[in-house]
Motif scaffolding. Structure first.
Motif, PDB file in Angstrom:
ATOM      1  N   GLY A  70       0.784  -1.230   0.000  1.00 12.73           N
ATOM      2  CA  GLY A  70       0.000   0.000   0.000  1.00 12.73           C
ATOM      3  C   GLY A  70       0.814   1.276   0.000  1.00 12.73           C
ATOM      4  N   THR A  71       2.136   1.171   0.020  1.00 14.31           N
ATOM      5  CA  THR A  71       2.971   2.362   0.010  1.00 14.31           C
ATOM      6  C   THR A  71       3.270   2.797  -1.424  1.00 14.31           C
ATOM      7  OG1 THR A  71       5.028   1.084   0.107  1.00 14.31           O
ATOM      8  CG2 THR A  71       4.053   1.789   2.212  1.00 14.31           C
ATOM      9  N   THR A  72       3.544   4.084  -1.575  1.00 19.43           N
ATOM     10  CA  THR A  72       3.939   4.612  -2.877  1.00 19.43           C
ATOM     11  C   THR A  72       5.343   5.183  -2.769  1.00 19.43           C
ATOM     12  OG1 THR A  72       3.010   6.798  -2.404  1.00 19.43           O
ATOM     13  CG2 THR A  72       1.565   5.217  -3.507  1.00 19.43           C
ATOM     14  N   SER A  73       6.013   5.269  -3.912  1.00 24.03           N
ATOM     15  CA  SER A  73       7.340   5.863  -3.947  1.00 24.03           C
ATOM     16  C   SER A  73       7.586   6.420  -5.344  1.00 24.03           C
ATOM     17  CB  SER A  73       8.413   4.846  -3.555  1.00 24.03           C
ATOM     18  OG  SER A  73       8.270   3.653  -4.278  1.00 24.03           O
ATOM     19  N   SER A  74       8.528   7.364  -5.404  1.00 20.43           N
ATOM     20  CA  SER A  74       8.822   7.997  -6.690  1.00 20.43           C
ATOM     21  C   SER A  74      10.302   8.328  -6.771  1.00 20.43           C
ATOM     22  CB  SER A  74       7.993   9.270  -6.856  1.00 20.43           C
ATOM     23  OG  SER A  74       8.315  10.199  -5.840  1.00 20.43           O
ATOM     24  N   GLY A  75      10.765   8.527  -8.019  1.00 21.18           N
ATOM     25  CA  GLY A  75      12.167   8.847  -8.201  1.00 21.18           C
ATOM     26  C   GLY A  75      12.478   9.319  -9.605  1.00 21.18           C
ATOM     27  N   HIS A  76      13.766   9.473  -9.857  1.00 19.58           N
ATOM     28  CA  HIS A  76      14.277   9.981 -11.123  1.00 19.58           C
ATOM     29  C   HIS A  76      15.304   8.990 -11.662  1.00 19.58           C
ATOM     30  CE1 HIS A  76      17.248  12.672 -13.334  1.00 19.58           C
ATOM     31  NE2 HIS A  76      16.147  12.739 -14.054  1.00 19.58           N
ATOM     32  N   CYS A  77      15.321   8.827 -12.992  1.00 16.65           N
ATOM     33  CA  CYS A  77      16.235   7.877 -13.611  1.00 16.65           C
ATOM     34  C   CYS A  77      16.765   8.444 -14.919  1.00 16.65           C
ATOM     35  CB  CYS A  77      15.505   6.556 -13.873  1.00 16.65           C
ATOM     36  SG  CYS A  77      16.542   5.246 -14.553  1.00 16.65           S
ATOM     37  N   TRP A  95      19.587   5.543 -11.094  1.00 16.81           N
ATOM     38  CA  TRP A  95      18.347   6.053 -10.516  1.00 16.81           C
ATOM     39  C   TRP A  95      18.570   6.558  -9.090  1.00 16.81           C
ATOM     40  CZ3 TRP A  95      17.379   3.213  -6.227  1.00 16.81           C
ATOM     41  CH2 TRP A  95      17.884   1.903  -6.185  1.00 16.81           C
ATOM     42  N   GLN A  96      17.620   7.395  -8.680  1.00 15.19           N
ATOM     43  CA  GLN A  96      17.646   7.920  -7.309  1.00 15.19           C
ATOM     44  C   GLN A  96      16.212   8.128  -6.853  1.00 15.19           C
ATOM     45  OE1 GLN A  96      20.077  11.351  -6.711  1.00 15.19           O
ATOM     46  NE2 GLN A  96      19.488  11.561  -4.571  1.00 15.19           N
ATOM     47  N   TRP A  97      15.908   7.629  -5.675  1.00 11.73           N
ATOM     48  CA  TRP A  97      14.591   7.874  -5.091  1.00 11.73           C
ATOM     49  C   TRP A  97      14.455   9.348  -4.762  1.00 11.73           C
ATOM     50  CZ3 TRP A  97      11.093   4.382  -5.727  1.00 11.73           C
ATOM     51  CH2 TRP A  97      11.428   3.034  -5.741  1.00 11.73           C
ATOM     52  N   GLU A  98      13.264   9.906  -4.929  1.00  6.98           N
ATOM     53  CA  GLU A  98      12.974  11.264  -4.498  1.00  6.98           C
ATOM     54  C   GLU A  98      12.048  11.271  -3.280  1.00  6.98           C
ATOM     55  OE1 GLU A  98      13.580  13.690  -8.636  1.00  6.98           O
ATOM     56  OE2 GLU A  98      11.572  12.945  -8.225  1.00  6.98           O
ATOM     57  N   SER A  99      11.315  10.186  -3.092  1.00  5.55           N
ATOM     58  CA  SER A  99      10.367  10.097  -1.981  1.00  5.55           C
ATOM     59  C   SER A  99      10.978   9.426  -0.744  1.00  5.55           C
ATOM     60  CB  SER A  99       9.130   9.311  -2.415  1.00  5.55           C
ATOM     61  OG  SER A  99       9.501   7.983  -2.773  1.00  5.55           O
ATOM     62  N   GLN A 100      12.187   8.941  -0.865  1.00  4.54           N
ATOM     63  CA  GLN A 100      12.875   8.253   0.230  1.00  4.54           C
ATOM     64  C   GLN A 100      14.362   8.292  -0.080  1.00  4.54           C
ATOM     65  OE1 GLN A 100      10.700   4.636  -0.478  1.00  4.54           O
ATOM     66  NE2 GLN A 100      12.398   3.670  -1.544  1.00  4.54           N
ATOM     67  N   SER A 101      15.182   7.816   0.826  1.00  4.44           N
ATOM     68  CA  SER A 101      16.615   7.807   0.562  1.00  4.44           C
ATOM     69  C   SER A 101      16.981   6.582  -0.267  1.00  4.44           C
ATOM     70  CB  SER A 101      17.405   7.823   1.874  1.00  4.44           C
ATOM     71  OG  SER A 101      17.100   6.663   2.624  1.00  4.44           O
ATOM     72  N   GLY A 102      18.032   6.704  -1.050  1.00  3.08           N
ATOM     73  CA  GLY A 102      18.537   5.579  -1.816  1.00  3.08           C
ATOM     74  C   GLY A 102      18.748   5.914  -3.278  1.00  3.08           C
ATOM     75  N   SER A 103      19.748   5.243  -3.860  1.00  2.18           N
ATOM     76  CA  SER A 103      20.056   5.399  -5.276  1.00  2.18           C
ATOM     77  C   SER A 103      20.818   4.158  -5.718  1.00  2.18           C
ATOM     78  CB  SER A 103      20.892   6.655  -5.514  1.00  2.18           C
ATOM     79  OG  SER A 103      22.127   6.545  -4.828  1.00  2.18           O
TER      80      SER A 103
END
Length: 116
Positions: A70-77, A95-103
């Protein structure tokens, strides 16, 4: 320039971290006049979408996804399109997440009919 991605189905060659796309995820790409977009699902992802642009062999897009929990997440690639010797297409992604940490980096390759 590599051939069009329009109507190609691609899949990751390796699993990412839990809760992300993996080898069971399928991306259906579309391309027209420098625009790219795709729908994806599979593995931990119920539904995902990406939208962006293509300039030569470079893709630049944002993605958003809904997971089974049920969670959502977004990022840039940013991806490089590579023609493989067997005629399939590979995307080499950073890629890199924008809604959370991590790449990270990943590779997706065109799926043939018997692979899907």
């Amino acid at each position: 320039m590599a051939r069009s991605l329009d109507n190609l189905v691609l899949a990751p060659v390796a699993d990412q971290a839990p809760g992300q796309v993996g080898t069971g995820t399928r991306f259906t790409y579309h391309e027209k006049d420098g625009e790219i977009w795709a729908e994806y699902a599979g593995g931990d992802v119920v539904r995902g979408h990406l939208v962006g642009t293509r300039a030569g062999d470079r893709l630049d897009f944002r993605y958003v996804q809904l997971k089974h929990d049920g969670t959502t997440s977004s990022g840039h690639c940013v991806s490089t399109v590579v023609d493989l010797p067997d005629g399939r297409v590979r995307l080499e992604e950073t890629w890199q997440w924008e809604s959370q940490s991590g790449s990270g980096t990943s590779i997706v390759e065109q799926v043939t009919r018997h692979d899907s």
